[in-house]
Enzyme design. Structure first.
Site, short mmCIF file in Angstrom:
data_model
loop_
_atom_site.label_atom_id
_atom_site.label_comp_id
_atom_site.label_asym_id
_atom_site.label_seq_id
_atom_site.Cartn_x
_atom_site.Cartn_y
_atom_site.Cartn_z
CG HIS A 1 -1.83 -1.10 1.36
ND1 HIS A 1 -2.91 -1.26 0.52
CD2 HIS A 1 -1.86 -2.14 2.21
CE1 HIS A 1 -3.56 -2.36 0.86
NE2 HIS A 1 -2.95 -2.91 1.87
CG ASP B 1 8.97 3.08 11.11
OD1 ASP B 1 8.19 2.18 10.78
OD2 ASP B 1 9.33 3.26 12.29
CD GLU C 1 10.75 -1.09 11.26
OE1 GLU C 1 10.04 -1.30 12.25
OE2 GLU C 1 10.32 -0.53 10.25
N GLY D 1 -4.69 -0.27 7.15
CA GLY D 1 -4.18 0.13 8.46
C GLY D 1 -5.16 1.02 9.22
CG HIS E 1 1.45 10.11 7.99
ND1 HIS E 1 0.23 9.74 7.45
CD2 HIS E 1 2.08 8.93 8.27
CE1 HIS E 1 0.14 8.43 7.42
NE2 HIS E 1 1.24 7.92 7.91
#
Ligand code: IMP
Length: 182
Positions: A10, A63, A34, A138, A165
């Site tokens: 996505h 991220d 990570e 999400g 964002h």
């Protein structure tokens, strides 16, 4: 070719859309190391350095984290784990009874380009919806960015890019590439 490394198709779709006309974007579908850190910038820089020897040519990773005010910034850097465990219904349950539903969605990109790591960040303030609305993926159905007229990311469809964002961090990446990408 510029590569985006992620296990999330996505995100790749969003970046491909937002970088069209600047760079051809390839997708390296992979998980990578990570670090557990509170600061997303630290997370992406450490991961990009770790990935560098394995990827030939320029690439970037991203991220994100959802920081909910009345939960003390939770789930923040642990957003992915929390989403997997309790999902949107779990977040809505945690928020029951809270008047203050403000939250910030943060995106940090680390670009590995010409031997350097460049970081681009985007932050959007908004609110957690009272109930899930719209499609997407999400947290899309429960996050309402300010300025969207009360619509969730999920209800905005592709217009999400204008408010999100990731839209903001990618705008900075795009500006950087527009000057340097050949
Ligand atoms: P990560 O960047 O994949 O670690 O994202 C952390 C968590 O936030 C994951 O559960 C993602 O699904 C979710 N997330 C990140 N960006 C978005 C978005 O744009 N919409 C909805 N959920 C997101």
């Amino acid at each position: 070719m510029l590569y985006f490394v992620s296990s999330n198709a996505h995100k790749y779709e969003e970046f491909r859309r937002m970088l069209s006309g600047v760079a051809d974007l390839g997708f390296v579908e992979a998980e990578y190391l990570e670090p557990q850190a509170e600061d997303l910038e630290e997370v992406v820089v450490t991961s990009a350095k770790w990935l560098s020897p394995y990827i030939r040519g320029p690439f970037f990773i991203e991220d994100s984290g959802l920081f909910i005010d009345s939960l003390g910034g939770f789930p923040g850097p642990y957003s992915s784990y929390v989403f997997k465990r309790i999902g949107n219904s779990g977040i809505l349950k945690l928020m029951e009874g809270f008047k203050n539903r403000e939250a910030i969605f943060v995106s940090a990109i680390a670009l590995s380009f010409q031997g350097r790591i460049e970081v681009f960040k985007g932050e959007v303030r908004g609110e957690i919806a009272e109930r899930a609305r719209g499609g997407g993926w999400g947290f899309d159905p429960i996050f309402i960015p300010y300025g969207s007229g009360g619509l969730t990311y999920g209800e905005l469809g592709e217009r999400k890019d204008l408010f999100s964002h990731r839209g903001l961090s990618c705008k900075k990446l795009r500006e950087f590439l527009e000057e340097r990408w050949e």
